[in-house]
Design an enzyme around this catalytic site. Structure first.
Site, PDB file in Angstrom:
ATOM      1  N   ASP A 197       0.822  -1.212   0.000  1.00 38.93           N
ATOM      2  CA  ASP A 197       0.000   0.000   0.000  1.00 38.93           C
ATOM      3  C   ASP A 197       0.854   1.259   0.000  1.00 38.93           C
ATOM      4  O   ASP A 197       0.422   2.318  -0.453  1.00 38.93           O
ATOM      5  CB  ASP A 197      -0.907   0.028   1.243  1.00 38.93           C
ATOM      6  CG  ASP A 197      -1.845  -1.166   1.293  1.00 38.93           C
ATOM      7  OD1 ASP A 197      -1.894  -1.926   0.314  1.00 38.93           O
ATOM      8  OD2 ASP A 197      -2.525  -1.330   2.326  1.00 38.93           O
ATOM      9  N   ASP A 251      -2.257   6.015  -2.708  1.00 34.46           N
ATOM     10  CA  ASP A 251      -1.660   4.838  -2.076  1.00 34.46           C
ATOM     11  C   ASP A 251      -0.965   4.066  -3.197  1.00 34.46           C
ATOM     12  O   ASP A 251      -1.482   3.994  -4.326  1.00 34.46           O
ATOM     13  CB  ASP A 251      -2.738   3.934  -1.462  1.00 34.46           C
ATOM     14  CG  ASP A 251      -3.242   4.432  -0.104  1.00 34.46           C
ATOM     15  OD1 ASP A 251      -2.872   5.544   0.315  1.00 34.46           O
ATOM     16  OD2 ASP A 251      -4.018   3.687   0.526  1.00 34.46           O
ATOM     17  N   HIS A 253      -7.416   0.361  -3.725  1.00 37.06           N
ATOM     18  CA  HIS A 253      -6.352  -0.559  -4.135  1.00 37.06           C
ATOM     19  C   HIS A 253      -6.818  -1.465  -5.282  1.00 37.06           C
ATOM     20  O   HIS A 253      -7.862  -2.091  -5.215  1.00 37.06           O
ATOM     21  CB  HIS A 253      -5.822  -1.377  -2.961  1.00 37.06           C
ATOM     22  CG  HIS A 253      -5.378  -0.473  -1.844  1.00 37.06           C
ATOM     23  ND1 HIS A 253      -5.132  -0.913  -0.584  1.00 37.06           N
ATOM     24  CD2 HIS A 253      -5.117   0.875  -1.836  1.00 37.06           C
ATOM     25  CE1 HIS A 253      -4.750   0.118   0.177  1.00 37.06           C
ATOM     26  NE2 HIS A 253      -4.739   1.209  -0.578  1.00 37.06           N
ATOM     27  N   ASP A 286      -5.486  -4.207  -6.464  1.00 34.07           N
ATOM     28  CA  ASP A 286      -5.050  -5.609  -6.537  1.00 34.07           C
ATOM     29  C   ASP A 286      -6.071  -6.639  -6.071  1.00 34.07           C
ATOM     30  O   ASP A 286      -5.726  -7.799  -5.822  1.00 34.07           O
ATOM     31  CB  ASP A 286      -3.684  -5.797  -5.852  1.00 34.07           C
ATOM     32  CG  ASP A 286      -3.605  -5.213  -4.462  1.00 34.07           C
ATOM     33  OD1 ASP A 286      -4.615  -4.641  -4.008  1.00 34.07           O
ATOM     34  OD2 ASP A 286      -2.544  -5.332  -3.829  1.00 34.07           O
ATOM     35  N   ARG A 306     -16.664  -5.935 -11.069  1.00 33.00           N
ATOM     36  CA  ARG A 306     -16.072  -4.597 -11.192  1.00 33.00           C
ATOM     37  C   ARG A 306     -15.452  -4.405 -12.577  1.00 33.00           C
ATOM     38  O   ARG A 306     -14.221  -4.376 -12.709  1.00 33.00           O
ATOM     39  CB  ARG A 306     -14.978  -4.406 -10.143  1.00 33.00           C
ATOM     40  CG  ARG A 306     -15.445  -4.572  -8.722  1.00 33.00           C
ATOM     41  CD  ARG A 306     -14.258  -4.511  -7.771  1.00 33.00           C
ATOM     42  NE  ARG A 306     -14.661  -4.729  -6.392  1.00 33.00           N
ATOM     43  CZ  ARG A 306     -13.817  -4.904  -5.389  1.00 33.00           C
ATOM     44  NH1 ARG A 306     -12.506  -4.880  -5.609  1.00 33.00           N
ATOM     45  NH2 ARG A 306     -14.255  -5.091  -4.163  1.00 33.00           N
ATOM     46  N   SER A 337     -11.576  -5.423   4.116  1.00 29.54           N
ATOM     47  CA  SER A 337     -11.516  -5.667   2.665  1.00 29.54           C
ATOM     48  C   SER A 337     -12.665  -6.581   2.263  1.00 29.54           C
ATOM     49  O   SER A 337     -13.289  -7.231   3.101  1.00 29.54           O
ATOM     50  CB  SER A 337     -10.197  -6.333   2.292  1.00 29.54           C
ATOM     51  OG  SER A 337      -9.114  -5.620   2.824  1.00 29.54           O
ATOM     52  N   SER A 338     -12.896  -6.646   0.963  1.00 32.97           N
ATOM     53  CA  SER A 338     -14.009  -7.444   0.458  1.00 32.97           C
ATOM     54  C   SER A 338     -13.596  -8.899   0.259  1.00 32.97           C
ATOM     55  O   SER A 338     -12.419  -9.260   0.366  1.00 32.97           O
ATOM     56  CB  SER A 338     -14.497  -6.855  -0.862  1.00 32.97           C
ATOM     57  OG  SER A 338     -13.582  -7.192  -1.891  1.00 32.97           O
ATOM     58  N   CYS A 394      -0.963  -7.749  -1.158  1.00 33.37           N
ATOM     59  CA  CYS A 394      -0.904  -6.584  -0.256  1.00 33.37           C
ATOM     60  C   CYS A 394       0.239  -6.701   0.758  1.00 33.37           C
ATOM     61  O   CYS A 394       0.868  -5.701   1.097  1.00 33.37           O
ATOM     62  CB  CYS A 394      -2.197  -6.453   0.527  1.00 33.37           C
ATOM     63  SG  CYS A 394      -3.676  -6.262  -0.467  1.00 33.37           S
TER      64      CYS A 394
HETATM   65  O1  DAV Z   1     -11.712  -5.345  -2.723  1.00 34.58           O
HETATM   66  O2  DAV Z   1     -11.748  -4.829  -0.669  1.00 34.58           O
HETATM   67  C1  DAV Z   1      -8.981  -4.509  -0.724  1.00 34.58           C
HETATM   68  C2  DAV Z   1      -7.555  -4.084  -0.917  1.00 34.58           C
HETATM   69  C3  DAV Z   1      -6.813  -4.192   0.326  1.00 34.58           C
HETATM   70  N1  DAV Z   1      -5.525  -3.527   0.317  1.00 34.58           N
HETATM   71  C4  DAV Z   1     -11.196  -4.838  -1.758  1.00 34.58           C
HETATM   72  C5  DAV Z   1      -9.835  -4.212  -1.894  1.00 34.58           C
END
Ligand code: DAV
Length: 389
Positions: free
Chosen positions: A112, A198, A249, A251, A268, A304-305, A357
């Protein structure tokens, strides 16, 4: 141009990996509420409960440490040099002339903060107060690299004020409808007044760098990156994912695996037209399968997701480290002719990410390449006759 044998040398996300930094969980704290961030419990029942504050419990830190150490071990077993940062005390309040914050966060996710662009190490501005000083954990390593490699360039991006005026704090209270409307025009909690990005909003494709406009990277930040990198021979391409309402982010959204192949997020898609750069140059965009956990099933304190499933780490154009439980993705990678190294990593999710990450590559064997020779280099929005932002 740097020598091929330089210590700091990494041009893309997939060349054979020689040296990498893996984050550490020691001293980690829960991320504090601040104008740029409102942490929330993940589980459906806990949405309205208060998010914890202060240092994370020792047993949580131990669990994450075990998995981070196991990743370091796996990488070393592949002949890769692994370095670790030194976390400073993170639990104390931080006060600068322009902001205060209850505590810092953690140094689990170097991705990050830090990015290697060829022979250059670039420290991002960051977008949140609790992460403003995170670069300090990496300074000892950066100095080592800088002393050892006379060809290394070292850049620190301008630090923003992170004052109240830099944020739209009411963003967090916008009703969903307003939020969706505004987000489609890429207006988030951070205003456009200062340079903010970031490092994890960038993805490297040789001389081409893709940057997503997000909650953690504003248009002013992308302008700064263009003006910094383009005179050095890079081409910077802003990209947008208008259906992601918590953009942060790149990634977990757009993950290049080898020349000609990007793993994409089926929920997405790229803004219409932005895929052309890839398709015109013969790249394939392959959707990742659904992750094995729903968002509500992610670890309780994870922000995060579920798409952390896509946050894989490439060791070479044919070898990828993938989270152990993500079997459907492993099967897809297998079909695409990758050797997959599965490793448990879910105890790290509550520290902001997964395998990509939690790492920052320093050296990958290979030099700068042009993977987009058929590039109409007017920015895509301009090609469509829109105002260029
Ligand atoms: O899809 O929640 C999380 C990225 C974490 N650095 C997401 C992105």
């Amino acid at each position: 141009m740097p020598e091929a044998g330089s210590l700091v040398n990494s041009w893309n996300e997939w060349d054979p990996l020689r040296e990498i930094v893996v984050g550490v969980a020691d001293n980690a704290c829960f991320e504090p509420r601040e104008p740029g961030y409102r942490p929330q419990l993940r589980t459906r029942d806990g949405r309205d409960a208060a998010f914890p504050t202060g240092p994370k419990p020792a047993e949580m830190i131990e669990r994450a440490t075990e998995q981070l150490d196991a990743l370091a071990l796996l990488l070393r077993s592949q002949g890769i040099t692994v370095r670790r940062p030194e976390p400073p005390v993170l639990a104390d309040a931080v006060r600068t002339p322009t902001f205060e914050v209850a505590n810092q966060y953690c140094v689990v996710c170097p991705r990050d903060v830090m990015i290697t662009l060829g022979n250059e190490i670039l420290e991002a501005t960051m977008s949140r107060r609790a992460r403003y000083f995170e670069y300090q954990a990496y300074r000892k390593l950066v100095y080592e690299y800088w002393h050892a490699d006379p060809g290394m360039e070292w850049t620190v991006a301008p630090k923003p004020s992170m004052s109240d005026a830099m944020y739209r704090e009411d963003f967090w209270d916008w009703p969903l409808e307003k939020r969706h409307r505004k987000m489609r025009s890429f207006e988030f909690c951070v205003t456009q007044d200062e340079v903010v990005f970031d490092a994890a909003d960038m993805s490297r494709f040789g001389r081409d760098v893709v940057v997503q406009e997000s909650m953690t990277t504003n248009r002013t930040g992308i302008h700064w990156l263009k003006r910094h990198l383009e005179p050095r021979g890079f081409r910077v391409h802003p990209v947008h994912f208008p259906l992601d309402f918590f953009l942060s982010h790149i990634d977990c959204t757009f993950v290049p695996l080898r020349p000609g192949l990007v793993l994409t997020n089926p929920e997405r898609p790229l803004r219409e037209g932005e895929e052309q750069m890839f398709l015109r140059n013969g790249w394939e965009l392959v959707d990742a399968p659904q992750p094995t956990s729903s968002n509500d099933e992610m670890p309780r304190y994870c922000q995060s997701s579920k798409w952390l499933s896509m946050n894989v780490l490439s060791l070479s154009p044919t070898k990828v480290v993938c989270e152990e439980q993500e079997k459907p993705l492993q099967d897809l990678l297998d079909k695409l002719n990758f050797e997959v190294l599965p490793i448990p990593f879910r105890d790290v999710f509550e520290y902001g990410g997964s395998l990509h990450c939690a790492t920052w590559d320093i050296n990958r064997v290979g030099m700068v390449e042009d993977y987009f020779p058929r590039l109409d280099y007017r920015p895509l929005a301009q090609q469509r006759g829109e105002r260029v932002t």
